[in-house]
Enzyme design. Structure first.
Site, PDB file in Angstrom:
ATOM      1  N   CYS A  69       1.521   1.105  -6.824  1.00  0.00           N
ATOM      2  CA  CYS A  69       2.806   0.941  -5.574  1.00  0.00           C
ATOM      3  C   CYS A  69       4.164   1.036  -5.355  1.00  0.00           C
ATOM      4  O   CYS A  69       4.631   1.536  -4.500  1.00  0.00           O
ATOM      5  CB  CYS A  69       2.595  -0.678  -6.045  1.00  0.00           C
ATOM      6  SG  CYS A  69       3.449  -1.397  -7.634  1.00  0.00           S
ATOM      7  N   HIS A 120       5.982  -6.243  -8.484  1.00  0.00           N
ATOM      8  CA  HIS A 120       5.199  -5.603  -7.140  1.00  0.00           C
ATOM      9  C   HIS A 120       6.553  -4.697  -6.414  1.00  0.00           C
ATOM     10  O   HIS A 120       7.404  -6.221  -6.330  1.00  0.00           O
ATOM     11  CB  HIS A 120       3.817  -6.307  -6.985  1.00  0.00           C
ATOM     12  CG  HIS A 120       3.233  -5.582  -5.752  1.00  0.00           C
ATOM     13  ND1 HIS A 120       2.215  -4.483  -5.953  1.00  0.00           N
ATOM     14  CD2 HIS A 120       3.188  -5.708  -4.263  1.00  0.00           C
ATOM     15  CE1 HIS A 120       1.908  -4.046  -4.967  1.00  0.00           C
ATOM     16  NE2 HIS A 120       2.620  -4.685  -3.744  1.00  0.00           N
ATOM     17  N   HIS A 132       1.898  -1.769   0.909  1.00  0.00           N
ATOM     18  CA  HIS A 132       2.233  -1.357  -0.422  1.00  0.00           C
ATOM     19  C   HIS A 132       0.693  -1.343  -0.386  1.00  0.00           C
ATOM     20  O   HIS A 132      -0.087  -1.754   0.261  1.00  0.00           O
ATOM     21  CB  HIS A 132       2.394  -3.242  -0.850  1.00  0.00           C
ATOM     22  CG  HIS A 132       1.992  -4.378  -0.789  1.00  0.00           C
ATOM     23  ND1 HIS A 132       0.285  -4.588  -1.841  1.00  0.00           N
ATOM     24  CD2 HIS A 132       1.678  -4.775   0.878  1.00  0.00           C
ATOM     25  CE1 HIS A 132       0.072  -5.449  -1.028  1.00  0.00           C
ATOM     26  NE2 HIS A 132       0.099  -5.183   0.544  1.00  0.00           N
TER      27      HIS A 132
END
Length: 164
Positions: A69, A120, A132
């Site tokens: 990510c 994240h 993402h």
């Protein structure tokens, strides 16, 4: 091409029709410029996403064989906005300025706490969605109001230039 969130300094907008509509709605000139820049940035983000859609997630990955990510976010904003972001989510989470979730613009970073120490990050693309590198789906676009992401939302940040 770099898409700036800054005013376009008197140059013609890429979409004068959208500006005219926003003018008719009573938006100020600065808000119309920001809306036009957001539209151009949103388009650029979607074009970039098409190149990466479905690339599998790989922790520590940095290319189309697999990407994580933070690397995806770093490469996305490096390519589209010429920003030099740090490599890790924890370093990215302290860059730029906090922005309220209700004030998100395309290109803003959205962060999530996914576990005790899990973090994240994604890039907001507009209309309540962010792109993402998902550990389960690879590079994808998700909705912020999805029950999982809504529950784990942590913060959003706007990064417009390198730190001094």
């Amino acid at each position: 091409m770099r898409y700036s969130r800054q005013a376009n300094h008197g140059k013609a907008s890429p979409d004068d029709n959208k500006l005219a509509r926003s003018s008719a709605l009573g938006l100020s000139a600065s808000k119309r410029r920001r809306a036009s820049n957001d539209d151009a940035l949103e388009d650029a983000l979607h074009e970039y996403y098409q190149q990466w859609h479905g690339v599998p997630y790989r922790y520590g990955g940095r290319d189309q064989n697999g990407i994580d990510c933070s690397s995806f976010v770093r490469q996305t904003l490096g390519t589209i906005e010429s920003l030099d972001l740090p490599r890790t989510t924890s370093e990215q989470a302290v860059r730029g300025e906090p922005v309220d979730r209700s004030e998100l613009s395309p290109g803003d970073l959205v962060f999530f706490k996914t576990g005790r120490s899990g973090r994240h990050v994604g890039v907001y693309v507009g209309n309540g969605r962010f792109m993402h590198a998902s550990s389960s789906k690879g590079v994808t676009i998700s909705r912020l109001d999805n029950i999982y992401w809504r529950r784990h939302y942590w913060q959003s940040r706007r990064v417009t230039s390198a730190p001094r």
